[in-house]
Design an enzyme around this catalytic site. Structure first.
Site, PDB file in Angstrom:
ATOM      1  N   ASP A 137       0.832  -1.217   0.081  1.00 42.24           N
ATOM      2  CA  ASP A 137       0.020   0.333   0.193  1.00 42.24           C
ATOM      3  C   ASP A 137       1.053   1.312   0.143  1.00 42.24           C
ATOM      4  OD1 ASP A 137      -2.026  -2.048   0.944  1.00 42.24           O
ATOM      5  OD2 ASP A 137      -1.890  -1.792   2.425  1.00 42.24           O
TER       6      ASP A 137
ATOM      7  N   GLU B 255     -11.219   0.715  -3.347  1.00 42.95           N
ATOM      8  CA  GLU B 255     -10.778   0.882  -2.087  1.00 42.95           C
ATOM      9  C   GLU B 255      -8.823   1.909  -2.618  1.00 42.95           C
ATOM     10  OE1 GLU B 255      -9.996  -2.592  -0.431  1.00 42.95           O
ATOM     11  OE2 GLU B 255      -8.444  -3.405  -1.596  1.00 42.95           O
TER      12      GLU B 255
HETATM   13  C1  6LW Z   1      -5.863  -2.072   2.383  1.00 45.31           C
HETATM   14  C2  6LW Z   1      -6.348  -2.240   0.918  1.00 45.31           C
HETATM   15  C3  6LW Z   1      -5.378  -3.531  -0.043  1.00 45.31           C
HETATM   16  O1  6LW Z   1      -6.804  -1.637   3.266  1.00 45.31           O
HETATM   17  O2  6LW Z   1      -5.285  -4.088   1.019  1.00 45.31           O
HETATM   18  O3  6LW Z   1      -3.941  -3.349  -1.058  1.00 45.31           O
HETATM   19  C4  6LW Z   1      -5.601  -3.528   2.471  1.00 45.31           C
HETATM   20  N1  6LW Z   1      -5.405  -3.020  -1.036  1.00 45.31           N
HETATM   21  O4  6LW Z   1      -6.452  -1.052   0.674  1.00 45.31           O
HETATM   22  C5  6LW Z   1      -4.830  -3.768   3.205  1.00 45.31           C
HETATM   23  O5  6LW Z   1      -3.619  -3.816   3.141  1.00 45.31           O
END
Ligand code: 6LW
Length: 516
Positions: free
Chosen positions: A15, A185
């Protein structure tokens, strides 16, 4: 031109979020239950990254004591505005979203400003508009009700930075580029030539991960998706492609107005990933108002070609020691949930004394382990330890740690006829003893060699020339993300388990990449 090797930061550094201030780039990653948390990296050329600090380095900043390995700190964002650095992130499940600030990204970082129920969900990011207004962007369950698993939405709301609170109404701005999209996300907001852009991940952080882009003339939307979405994914390349799960990106513009993107990816070995999610880099060009990643290629490459440095690198990148030597702790060491508190550097000069924090790795509390991230698939880890167990249940040694229920331990423990050096594997709920050998007291060196997904273990006493084989042909696939689940990669650490007064001394923990 120079060639920069991907991943730019290897090992469990997922991330990634990046910002630039003048000639300096700063990058942060998720750290979950590990403490200190949120590693902060610095670079002047996008190629050499030095860890300059950890944004969470006081146990009273945030509570990690009760979180599982893949809970804790998720997806931080780093931004800079008018003399101050901001990191916004989430503590799962305890506390939710919060902001910390610092004048110097190396630290100290402030106490946490908790955003409370006004900021539900995860993956928060901040955007400073030209009028100095600050906006929160994050992801939360669909505000009209979750219709299926992963049916979340991206939302934006103004932040009052004087109060460190969300203010006004929240606006739901995007639910995903695909029909029935899941897990929109990791959003970040930017402004370029009159458009607001949201870069967002979709499809979950596993094999269907992707990066989408949407834009609008107005910050609260309506947003239109790029018809070419996803602008980056590896999900169509098949499961044998060397880099998988590519997604969760953040953009940065150089002084020369060139654009780059950092994002996470996974590198399985024999189909299993022990390294967790790592930080990669790609070039970005703009065409007709949309970003194009690695133009003409459309996927991540082993090397990114960057222009020659225009600026001299004044802070030479030091060769990092992965681990510690002679009892001197380095920035890249982590412990579980604050277990570093149990490390005493003064008791015995040149050694780290660890006091037990728990009786087992399954206990959800600050466990007494300090270690470094696995950086590749060919490596050697050594430790020199002195430990005299007095009763059953006391253990100290070396661990390859994926999570509470997935780890490989090599430890010394008490036995009426002498100490027993034991190799124990935990694989799901199942424990197995792989090797056991009576050893005598004094300083003991343990060496672990991993080649692809096979491990070998050795030990020797002080004064021995040769190492003795303890176990070989150990299958390391079982300590992978595919086998164990979760968001983290493996840590190689030293540990002590037992009642609180149980102690073990370690002279070093050295991680070396093996050059083939
Ligand atoms: C993070 C989400 C994700 O919050 O994995 O790759 C989760 N994306 O955006 C945890 O790293």
């Amino acid at each position: 031109m120079r060639k920069v090797c991907n991943p730019i930061i290897s090992g469990f550094y997922p991330d990634p979020s990046i910002c630039r201030v003048g000639d300096d780039y700063y990058l942060v990653n998720s750290s979950f239950a590990y403490f200190p948390g949120i590693p902060v990296f610095h670079s002047r050329d996008l190629e050499h990254w030095n860890q300059i600090g950890n944004a969470i380095d006081r146990t009273d900043q945030i509570k990690l004591d009760k979180c599982l390995v893949s809970q804790g700190i998720y997806a931080p964002t780093i931004r800079y505005h008018k003399g101050l650095f901001y990191i916004i992130t989430t503590n799962v499940p305890d506390g939710g979203n919060f902001i910390i600030t610092a004048e110097d990204p190396a630290g100290p970082w402030s106490d946490a400003y908790m955003l409370g129920d006004a900021a539900p969900g995860i993956d928060p990011s901040l955007f400073f508009d030209e009028d100095d207004k600050c906006y929160y962007i994050g992801t939360r369950p669909n505000s009209e009700g979750e219709k299926y698993f992963g049916n979340w939405e991206i939302y934006i709301q103004e932040v009052d930075l004087t109060q460190m609170k969300l203010t006004g109404q929240s606006s739901s701005v995007w639910q995903g580029a695909m029909r029935n999209a899941y897990w929109p996300e990791g959003p970040h907001l930017y402004k370029k030539e009159g458009y607001y852009y949201i870069l967002t991940a979709e499809g979950g952080t596993e094999r269907n991960h992707s990066i989408m882009v949407v834009r609008s003339k107005s910050i609260l939307g309506p947003y239109e998706g790029d018809p070419k979405n996803p602008i980056l994914t590896h999900r169509h390349l098949g499961k044998d492609y060397p880099v998988q799960c590519v997604g969760h990106g953040d953009l940065v513009q150089t002084q020369e107005e060139k654009w780059y993107m950092v994002m996470l990816g996974m590198r399985p070995c024999k189909g299993f990933t022990s390294l967790g999610r790592e930080t990669f880099l790609a070039k970005v060009n703009w065409e007709e108002g949309w970003p194009v990643v690695n133009q003409g290629i459309g996927k991540l490459e082993e090397y990114v070609t960057l222009p020659d440095r225009l600026i001299e690198i004044s802070n030479k990148v030091e060769k990092e020691v992965y681990g510690f030597r002679n009892g001197i702790l380095t920035q890249n060491l982590v412990s579980l949930r604050g277990g570093l508190r149990a490390a005493d550097l003064n008791e015995r000069s040149g050694w780290v004394r660890l006091y037990a924090g728990s009786r087992s790795f399954s206990d959800i509390c600050p466990v007494s382990m300090i270690g470094v991230r696995q950086k590749g698939y060919h490596y050697c880890v050594r430790t020199k330890m002195e430990f005299e167990p007095e009763t059953e249940g006391e253990k100290a040694g070396l661990v390859l740690f994926q999570n509470e229920e997935s780890n490989l331990m090599i430890y010394k423990k008490y036995h009426p006829e002498g100490d027993l050096l034991t190799v124990e594997s935990k694989d799901g709920k199942c424990n197995s003893t792989m090797a056991q050998m009576l050893v005598h007291g004094g300083v003991l060196e343990i060496k672990f060699i991993a080649q692809e997904q096979k491990g070998e273990l050795f030990f020797r006493y002080e004064g021995d020339r040769e190492f003795h084989l303890l176990a070989d042909n150990i299958d390391l696939c079982r300590y992978s993300t595919e086998a164990a689940g979760g968001f983290t990669g493996c840590i190689l650490g030293v540990f002590v388990l037992g009642e609180a007064n149980v102690k073990a001394d370690f002279k070093h923990l050295i991680y070396e990449t093996l050059v083939l």
